[in-house]
Design a protein around this motif. Structure first.
Motif, short mmCIF file in Angstrom:
data_model
loop_
_atom_site.label_atom_id
_atom_site.label_comp_id
_atom_site.label_asym_id
_atom_site.label_seq_id
_atom_site.Cartn_x
_atom_site.Cartn_y
_atom_site.Cartn_z
N MET A 1 0.96 -1.12 -0.20
CA MET A 1 0.00 -0.01 -0.13
C MET A 1 0.90 1.15 0.04
SD MET A 1 -1.53 -0.08 3.90
CE MET A 1 -0.72 -0.57 5.31
N GLN A 2 0.31 2.12 -0.47
CA GLN A 2 1.02 3.45 -0.82
C GLN A 2 0.33 4.52 0.39
OE1 GLN A 2 3.52 3.32 -2.80
NE2 GLN A 2 4.21 5.53 -2.37
N VAL A 3 1.34 4.87 1.34
CA VAL A 3 0.91 5.93 2.24
C VAL A 3 1.44 7.40 2.06
CG1 VAL A 3 1.08 6.29 4.63
CG2 VAL A 3 0.77 4.11 3.66
N THR A 4 0.53 8.44 1.80
CA THR A 4 1.02 9.57 1.43
C THR A 4 0.40 10.90 2.36
OG1 THR A 4 1.24 8.81 -0.98
CG2 THR A 4 1.28 11.37 -0.46
N PHE A 5 1.43 11.67 2.82
CA PHE A 5 1.13 12.54 3.67
C PHE A 5 0.57 13.93 3.12
CE2 PHE A 5 3.57 9.59 6.18
CZ PHE A 5 3.20 9.43 7.25
N HIS A 6 -0.37 14.50 3.34
CA HIS A 6 -1.17 15.77 3.06
C HIS A 6 -0.96 16.79 3.91
CE1 HIS A 6 -1.90 13.31 -0.39
NE2 HIS A 6 -2.60 12.52 0.27
N GLY A 7 -0.89 16.54 5.20
CA GLY A 7 -0.69 17.45 6.37
C GLY A 7 -0.34 16.51 7.50
N VAL A 8 0.64 17.29 8.44
CA VAL A 8 1.49 16.58 9.43
C VAL A 8 1.32 17.49 10.60
CG1 VAL A 8 2.87 15.54 7.67
CG2 VAL A 8 3.55 17.52 8.59
N ARG A 9 0.49 18.52 10.76
CA ARG A 9 0.67 19.22 11.98
C ARG A 9 -0.42 18.80 12.93
NH1 ARG A 9 5.59 22.05 12.63
NH2 ARG A 9 6.36 22.00 10.29
N GLY A 10 -0.34 19.17 14.21
CA GLY A 10 -1.30 19.06 15.10
C GLY A 10 -1.81 20.41 15.34
N SER A 11 -2.85 20.42 15.95
CA SER A 11 -3.52 21.58 16.72
C SER A 11 -4.19 22.71 15.58
CB SER A 11 -2.46 22.20 17.58
OG SER A 11 -2.17 21.47 18.52
N ASN A 25 0.11 22.02 7.01
CA ASN A 25 -1.30 21.56 6.99
C ASN A 25 -1.37 20.59 8.25
OD1 ASN A 25 -2.68 23.01 5.00
ND2 ASN A 25 -1.60 22.03 3.39
N THR A 26 -2.83 20.55 8.54
CA THR A 26 -2.98 19.46 9.43
C THR A 26 -3.24 18.35 8.92
OG1 THR A 26 -5.31 20.10 9.80
CG2 THR A 26 -3.69 21.68 11.09
N ALA A 27 -3.43 17.29 10.03
CA ALA A 27 -3.61 15.69 9.88
C ALA A 27 -4.53 15.26 8.85
CB ALA A 27 -4.34 15.17 11.34
N SER A 28 -3.81 14.74 7.74
CA SER A 28 -4.45 14.25 6.49
C SER A 28 -3.21 13.30 5.96
CB SER A 28 -4.68 15.31 5.63
OG SER A 28 -5.16 16.53 5.95
N VAL A 29 -3.76 12.14 5.59
CA VAL A 29 -2.83 11.05 5.07
C VAL A 29 -3.58 10.24 4.25
CG1 VAL A 29 -1.48 8.97 5.66
CG2 VAL A 29 -1.77 10.81 7.18
N SER A 30 -3.33 9.84 2.98
CA SER A 30 -4.11 9.10 2.08
C SER A 30 -3.26 7.58 2.17
CB SER A 30 -4.27 9.56 0.95
OG SER A 30 -2.89 9.52 0.05
N VAL A 31 -4.07 6.40 1.88
CA VAL A 31 -3.67 5.14 1.78
C VAL A 31 -4.20 4.45 0.60
CG1 VAL A 31 -3.39 2.80 2.98
CG2 VAL A 31 -3.52 5.12 4.36
N GLU A 32 -3.57 4.15 -0.21
CA GLU A 32 -4.05 3.80 -1.63
C GLU A 32 -3.42 2.19 -1.82
OE1 GLU A 32 -4.34 7.24 -4.66
OE2 GLU A 32 -2.71 7.40 -3.46
N VAL A 33 -4.43 1.18 -2.59
CA VAL A 33 -3.95 0.02 -2.98
C VAL A 33 -4.59 0.14 -4.45
CG1 VAL A 33 -4.56 -2.37 -2.85
CG2 VAL A 33 -3.63 -1.26 -0.81
N SER A 34 -4.06 -0.25 -5.71
CA SER A 34 -4.61 -0.11 -6.76
C SER A 34 -5.69 -1.10 -6.80
CB SER A 34 -3.31 -0.44 -8.03
OG SER A 34 -3.17 -1.53 -7.95
N GLY A 35 -6.80 -0.29 -7.51
CA GLY A 35 -7.94 -1.08 -8.09
C GLY A 35 -9.30 -0.80 -6.75
N GLU A 36 -8.76 -0.10 -5.80
CA GLU A 36 -9.80 0.03 -4.65
C GLU A 36 -9.64 1.38 -4.17
OE1 GLU A 36 -10.32 -3.16 -1.51
OE2 GLU A 36 -8.63 -3.92 -2.31
N PRO A 37 -11.05 2.00 -3.78
CA PRO A 37 -11.14 3.23 -3.44
C PRO A 37 -10.17 3.58 -2.28
CG PRO A 37 -13.29 2.08 -3.45
CD PRO A 37 -12.55 1.25 -3.69
N PRO A 38 -9.67 4.83 -2.30
CA PRO A 38 -8.56 5.30 -1.31
C PRO A 38 -9.09 5.12 0.22
CG PRO A 38 -9.05 7.01 -2.55
CD PRO A 38 -9.75 5.90 -2.91
N LEU A 39 -8.45 5.10 1.11
CA LEU A 39 -8.59 5.28 2.60
C LEU A 39 -7.98 6.69 2.92
CD1 LEU A 39 -7.78 2.08 4.51
CD2 LEU A 39 -10.06 2.91 3.94
N LEU A 40 -8.67 7.52 3.58
CA LEU A 40 -8.14 8.86 4.12
C LEU A 40 -8.20 8.67 5.56
CD1 LEU A 40 -10.48 11.22 1.71
CD2 LEU A 40 -8.14 10.44 1.39
#
Ligand SMILES: [Zn+2]
Ligand SMILES: [Zn+2]
Length: 281
Positions: A1-11, A25-40
């Motif tokens: 799975m591919q884990v990508t950070f879009h926001g890494v700050r707290g508060s 930016n604040t807490a946001s990560v996407s997790v992707e596996v090809s062929g399925e909808p992503p998890l945010l």
């Protein structure tokens, strides 16, 4: 799975010449596996940066699943500004903790409404479905997701995701006990033997001493969780908004020394960082 950070700050989101490398930016990560909808993972101010349109055939509607840890602003403020939710045909399933008074949906409806946002939640064009969780085992597509309560301020959960041949634990906010000398059993359960542990590391020891009940822990406590759980890689996350790039570089060096290098690799989450997570045979 591919884990990508879009926001890494707290508060709260922060932008300064001193924090450009790690990002504001604040807490946001996407997790992707090809062929399925992503998890945010969480819907902080980084989530509008997430764009899956490259992997999606033109004309096919947006589909995703969001796993939200709790409703503090740094974890939800990106939702009304996330372009896909304003497109007809979008389906977004949001999982998150039930609230002390009301459902998860009630919690979001209190945020996405005038005067804070021009539209109320029920007038948003996309189909957003809410799922209350607390202590659960879920199957989302081919992903196995475990949910456990995590000590923080207000109802908060953490997630473990087993998907596409890799395992991930996501503990975004974690109130350490006084003395920083024990670890919640549910947290250890989520983190046991994971390939990647994304764990908050908001405070130094001195900051924690000044704010012992603000819901967070220290960098060295995050290392302790990773070591006790046997996590292979620890990614420090939910950085304090006042932490500069140079401060973070120094904290990573300290954390690596503490981890001893033997079993747990240590890094710090940065906006745009993307990791391929696969269990080693
Ligand atoms: Zn937070
Ligand atoms: Zn919080």
């Amino acid at each position: 799975m591919q884990v990508t950070f879009h926001g890494v700050r707290g508060s709260f989101p922060c932008s300064s010449p001193l924090n450009r490398r790690y990002g504001g930016n604040t807490a946001s990560v996407s997790v992707e596996v090809s062929g399925e909808p992503p998890l945010l993972l969480d819907l902080g101010t980084g989530v509008p940066q997430f764009d899956d349109s490259r992997g999606r055939p033109t004309g096919e509607p947006f589909r995703a699943v969001a796993l939200v840890t709790h409703l503090h602003l740094d974890h939800v403020l990106g939702l009304p500004f996330f372009a896909p939710v304003h497109q007809a045909g979008t389906q977004l399933d949001i999982y998150g903790p039930r609230q002390e008074a009301g459902t998860l949906r009630d919690g979001f409806a209190g945020l996405v409404e005038p005067p804070y946002f021009p539209l109320p939640l029920n007038e948003i064009l996309g189909d957003i479905r809410f799922h209350d969780v607390w202590h659960d085992e879920l199957e989302i597509g081919s992903a196995k997701v475990s949910v456990r309560p995590v000590p923080h301020v207000g109802p908060t959960v953490g997630y473990r995701v087993e998907w596409g041949g890799g395992t991930l634990a996501y503990i975004s906010d974690h109130q350490a006990p006084p003395g920083l000398d024990s670890i919640d059993a549910g947290v250890l359960e989520l983190c046991a033997g994971v390939d990647l542990l994304v764990h908050e590391a908001q405070y130094t020891r001195a900051e924690y001493a000044a704010k012992p009940n603000w819901g967070h822990c220290t960098v060295d406590y995050a290392v302790r969780v990773a070591r006790e759980a046997g996590a292979r890689t620890l990614c420090l996350y939910h950085h304090d908004p006042w932490r500069t790039d140079d401060d973070l570089d120094a904290l990573v060096v300290e954390a690596r020394a503490q981890a001893g290098g033997a079993t747990t690799e240590v890094m710090a989450a940065a906006e745009g960082l993307s990791l391929t997570v696969v269990t080693r045979g």
